[in-house]
Motif scaffolding. Structure first.
Motif, mmCIF file in Angstrom:
data_model
loop_
_atom_site.group_PDB
_atom_site.id
_atom_site.type_symbol
_atom_site.label_atom_id
_atom_site.label_comp_id
_atom_site.label_asym_id
_atom_site.label_seq_id
_atom_site.Cartn_x
_atom_site.Cartn_y
_atom_site.Cartn_z
ATOM 1 N N UNK A 65 -15.295 10.514 -20.120
ATOM 2 C CA UNK A 65 -16.056 11.542 -21.129
ATOM 3 C C UNK A 65 -15.130 12.076 -21.959
ATOM 4 N N UNK A 66 -13.743 12.217 -21.591
ATOM 5 C CA UNK A 66 -12.808 12.999 -22.532
ATOM 6 C C UNK A 66 -12.422 11.738 -23.505
ATOM 7 N N UNK A 67 -12.556 10.709 -23.365
ATOM 8 C CA UNK A 67 -12.184 9.357 -24.357
ATOM 9 C C UNK A 67 -13.423 8.881 -24.924
ATOM 10 N N UNK A 68 -14.676 9.374 -24.498
ATOM 11 C CA UNK A 68 -15.678 8.541 -25.087
ATOM 12 C C UNK A 68 -16.055 7.152 -24.976
ATOM 13 N N UNK A 69 -15.539 6.697 -23.663
ATOM 14 C CA UNK A 69 -15.609 5.348 -23.405
ATOM 15 C C UNK A 69 -16.361 4.793 -22.261
ATOM 16 N N UNK A 70 -16.593 3.655 -21.860
ATOM 17 C CA UNK A 70 -17.390 3.370 -20.580
ATOM 18 C C UNK A 70 -16.821 3.761 -19.388
ATOM 19 N N UNK A 71 -17.692 4.083 -18.439
ATOM 20 C CA UNK A 71 -17.219 3.935 -17.078
ATOM 21 C C UNK A 71 -18.072 3.443 -15.949
ATOM 22 N N UNK A 78 -21.802 3.538 -17.159
ATOM 23 C CA UNK A 78 -22.146 4.525 -18.266
ATOM 24 C C UNK A 78 -21.659 4.026 -19.498
ATOM 25 N N UNK A 79 -22.203 3.578 -20.504
ATOM 26 C CA UNK A 79 -21.804 2.917 -21.846
ATOM 27 C C UNK A 79 -21.067 4.027 -22.668
ATOM 28 N N UNK A 80 -20.125 4.009 -23.243
ATOM 29 C CA UNK A 80 -19.444 4.852 -24.053
ATOM 30 C C UNK A 80 -19.457 4.354 -25.570
ATOM 31 N N UNK A 81 -18.977 5.016 -26.498
ATOM 32 C CA UNK A 81 -18.914 4.814 -27.758
ATOM 33 C C UNK A 81 -17.831 3.743 -28.150
ATOM 34 N N UNK A 82 -16.784 3.866 -27.320
ATOM 35 C CA UNK A 82 -15.863 2.813 -27.687
ATOM 36 C C UNK A 82 -15.578 1.688 -26.741
ATOM 37 N N UNK A 83 -15.991 0.511 -27.240
ATOM 38 C CA UNK A 83 -16.404 -0.680 -26.325
ATOM 39 C C UNK A 83 -14.914 -1.338 -25.730
#
Length: 835
Positions: A65-71, A78-83
């Protein structure tokens, strides 16, 4: 995403250069330098697709969540903004490696917090090194650690030449140490028990820290139960100041609580946390750490098939990690609830999980990887042989490994044994399904064999259950169905995942056990019994006997106390106790027990002492058992019971030793001492047992039970030990004739034969008689039969000792002769009147 300005920036160029040239590096960076969130994004900006592995789910969510990435964690993605960056748990990484060893599309793998030495992390790194050496030489591997002890990791990652170590210097703030031991001694931790007096003291220190210091307080406690108790004490006694918020952070905490802890607070906060907050998370606002000095570690009793968590003293390295949380953002303080002297006695480091944990899951992962004995894996510490042996036996019993020549018994039969690991076989298709289930192989076995209806029970057992719940697993199950708390939410999510996993893929065998028409209680019992067959237990006396052979006891007042059979899901063994303590169980019927535990039928012939008695007897039976639990027996009429009779003789003696039998044995023993061969050695009972074939053979061949042994004429049987060329009465006569004409019995029980006879009967006997060349020890008796002198030299006694005896006794016994010269007087058995 814009990279924050953190101390890690200073080493990013060096780190990127090393990974480009060597494809491996170790990064050491103190907590708070940004290694977890800055480095993956920097690698992504350099064009790499990065997989970050964290040891805990809480750290995965926070970092992503801090990085805005998937986990991805078990049951949640969860799919984040940075693929280009994905954060996973080390357990998920293992699953992914088993499905795709090449890790297609991944350029770099970062294993975070390696210093914590979790078993999944150690295993994942070993697999990654194997992948790099055989399939993906281009794969970049980065191990990060919050400690400076990086040399072992560098040797491991570098292969022949150590990998480069990149060290980041963090912005450190001073942390003052306040030693705050309890005012009175507290009991050391025992199993899961922590002295309430210590918890009360910890709550007091938290209030003290709030009053003395600024900022939020982070308090380390060993487990969820202790967190709840301290939270209750803080609420009950009140906190200094207004609006202080108490938060609880642990592996089971709901995501919203975790998010709240990891975000700046609007009021002053007390965060009660387990070890999850040691190094992989930054809790903003913390200026004070209160450390109870305890942690939880896994323990496995391989002999009894019991695994549990136990409370231990924290290591110095962990204590330093905890203290460092107070100085991440500004100067701070750590209140340690022990003394400086106690601190010096702490272990330097906690033991790696591979040294203390149940290795069944590890062994299955290694078998699926193609190295079921773990040889050749690049591990910092090898698995303990006994633990790995127990794990392999379990996998054979679960059907995860192909049977191999020389394979040993399953865990039920093997409990308590020390035999070596059975021969290793290749992993089966069933074993691969178990490995991909994402739960312990035992639970995976139940999931596969029972099908989707097992998912709810397996989901319960795959998590740490609420500490204050019932010991009846069915009741806990129903409570989870009704619940709306964080535990119930996680449970429902895991149920959905496991339900999909339990559905047999095309071509796979259907579930082995049907659940159609079975009530929930039966399904729960079947799942637990199949997962833990060695813990199927039958009532015995005031407790239960498990199939492993271990006694088990329920807590006082348990609703399961009336059950005839139990399937025990969770149990531990308190230190110093031979019995296991049941934590969670299900009442089952005998049919489920028979389904779960291998049945053995064997002829049992032996000397058996029934429970509650001290007298054994021959047991000759055909016995059916479920592990160590006897379920039926029928007598055997024609069995060879001679070995059992000999066992009874060894254990209890059994024979009826009359005075005559003891006398014969003493005479035989004297013959051996005086004459040696061919007289046998019979002084000790073990000597006689060694000669049983010679003196007890006819009686043993006819005997069938204890009573037959007790009726043996031992004196007559012992005479069979007289050598054929000798006569017992010649070498060790039973009686000796004395001058009075009496034939007096000789006592051979001591080192020297003893002749006890009235003094008057020996008048005229100057020389002490000998037997087999050994002089008799003469006990001279008064007319009343009491000893008045002991001599081995009669001539000397008549000359020197007799006068004083005569002076003392002649007045007491005037009717008996007391001549001046006994050497010339006539011996007599009678008084003066009859002479």
């Amino acid at each position: 995403m814009t990279l924050p300005e953190l101390p890690i920036h200073a080493v990013l160029p060096e780190l990127l250069d090393v990974l480009t040239r060597r494809h491996a590096a170790v990064l050491t960076a103190p907590p708070g330098t940004g290694k977890t969130t800055v480095v993956p994004l920097a690698l992504a900006e350099a064009g790499m697709r990065v997989l970050v592995a964290e040891p805990r789910r809480l750290a995965v969510r926070a970092a992503a969540r801090r990085m805005g990435v998937s986990y991805t964690i078990r049951g949640e993605r969860h799919v984040g903004a940075n693929p280009r960056v994905e954060v996973v748990t080390t357990g998920v990484l293992l699953q992914r490696l088993q499905r795709d060893q090449e890790l297609a599309g991944v350029d770099a793998v970062m294993l975070d917090e390696c210093h914590e030495r979790h078993l999944d992390a150690d295993t994942a790194l070993a697999f990654l090194l194997d992948v790099r050496d055989t399939l993906r030489p281009d794969l970049r591997l980065l191990a990060t650690s919050a400690t400076a002890d990086a040399a072992p990791w560098a040797r491991l990652l570098g292969g022949g030449q150590p990998a480069p170590i990149v060290a980041a210097a963090g912005t450190t703030h001073p942390v003052e140490t306040v030693w705050a031991p309890p005012p009175r001694p507290v009991a050391p931790p025992h199993g899961l028990r922590v002295d309430p007096a210590l918890l009360s003291h910890v709550a007091h220190v938290v209030r003290q820290a709030l009053a003395e210091r600024d900022g939020d307080v982070l308090c380390f406690l060993p487990g969820v139960g202790e967190i709840s108790r301290v939270a209750g004490m803080l609420a009950g006694a009140g906190l200094p100041g207004d609006g202080v918020e108490v938060l609880r952070v642990h592996g089971q905490a709901p995501a919203r609580v975790q998010d709240a802890v990891l975000s700046p607070g609007t009021t002053r906060r007390v965060v009660l946390a387990t070890s999850v907050a040691e190094s992989s998370l930054t809790v903003p606002g913390v200026r004070v750490v209160v450390d109870a000095g305890l942690a939880r570690e896994p323990r496995t009793d391989h002999a009894r098939g019991l695994g549990s968590l136990t409370t231990v003293r924290v290591s110095r390295a962990s204590a330093d990690q905890r203290a460092g949380r107070a100085g991440r953002e500004a100067p701070g303080a750590v209140y340690r609830c022990w003394s400086a002297a106690e601190h010096e006695r702490l272990a330097d480091h906690a033991r790696p999980e591979i040294a203390v944990a149940d290795l069944t899951g590890f062994a299955l992962q290694a078998a699926c990887w193609g190295v079921p004995d773990a040889r050749g894996l690049a591990l910092l510490d090898p698995p303990p042989p006994a633990a790995l042996s127990a794990a392999v036996r379990t996998l054979h019993a679960l059907g995860a490994l192909e049977p191999a020549a020389g394979s040993g018994p399953g865990p039920v039969a093997a409990a308590g044994t020390t035999e070596e690991a059975p021969a290793l076989g290749r992993v089966t298709g069933r074993g691969r399904r178990m490995a991909l289930a994402g739960v312990h192989p035992r639970l995976a076995r139940a999931l596969i064999d029972v099908g989707p209806r097992a998912a709810e029970v397996v989901a319960l057992l795959s998590e740490q259950l609420p500490s204050q719940g019932s010991d009846d697993l069915v009741e806990v199950w129903r409570s989870a169905r009704r619940g709306d708390d964080g535990f119930a939410a996680r449970w429902r999510q895991e149920v959905r995942r496991l339900s999909r996993t339990a559905t047999a893929p095309a071509g796979a065998a259907p579930p082995a056990h049907t659940t159609a028409g079975r009530p929930d209680e039966a399904v729960a019992g079947l799942v637990v019994a199949l997962a833990f067959p060695e813990r199927v237990a039958r009532r015995r006396g005031g407790g239960f006997l498990m199939a492993s052979g271990t006694e088990a006891r329920l807590a006082e007042g348990s609703r399961l106390a009336s059950a005839a059979w139990l399937a025990v899901a969770v149990a531990d063994r308190p230190t110093g106790s031979a019995a296991a303590r049941v934590r969670e169980a299900v009442e089952i019927d005998e049919d489920i027990a028979w389904l779960a535990v291998p049945v053995t039928t064997e002829e049992e012939v032996g000397w058996r002492v029934p429970p509650g008695t001290r007298r054994g007897d021959v047991s000759s039976r055909l016995v059916e058992r479920l592990g160590a639990i006897e379920v039926s027996s029928t007598p055997l009429e024609d069995a060879d019971v001679r070995p059992a009779l000999l066992d009874g003789l060894r254990a209890e003696g059994v024979l009826t030793w009359t005075m005559a039998a003891l006398a014969v044995r003493d005479r035989l023993a004297f013959c051996h001492r005086a004459a040696g061969d061919p007289w046998p050695r019979v002084a000790e009972w073990r000597d006689l047992l060694d000669l049983a074939d010679q003196w007890l053979e006819p009686e043993l061949s006819r005997a069938r039970r204890r009573a037959d042994l007790e009726r043996i004429d031992v004196a007559g049987a012992l005479r069979r030990l007289v050598p054929w060329s000798e006569r017992l009465d010649s070498v060790a006569p039973e009686r000796v004739e004395v001058p009075s004409g009496s034939r007096v019995r000789v006592d051979y029980s001591g080192e020297q034969p003893v002749l006890a006879v009235k003094l008057q009967e020996l008048f005229g006997w100057e020389e002490t008689p000998r037997i087999a060349g050994v002089p008799l020890l003469v006990h001279l008796l008064s007319p009343a039969g009491r000893p008045v002198a002991v001599t081995g030299d009669l001539a000397s006694f008549w000359r020197d000792g007799y006068r004083s005896v005569r002076a003392e006794l002649r007045g007491r016994y005037p009717k008996h002769p007391w001549p001046e010269d006994p050497r010339t007087a006539a011996p007599t058995r009678h008084t003066n009147r009859r002479t």
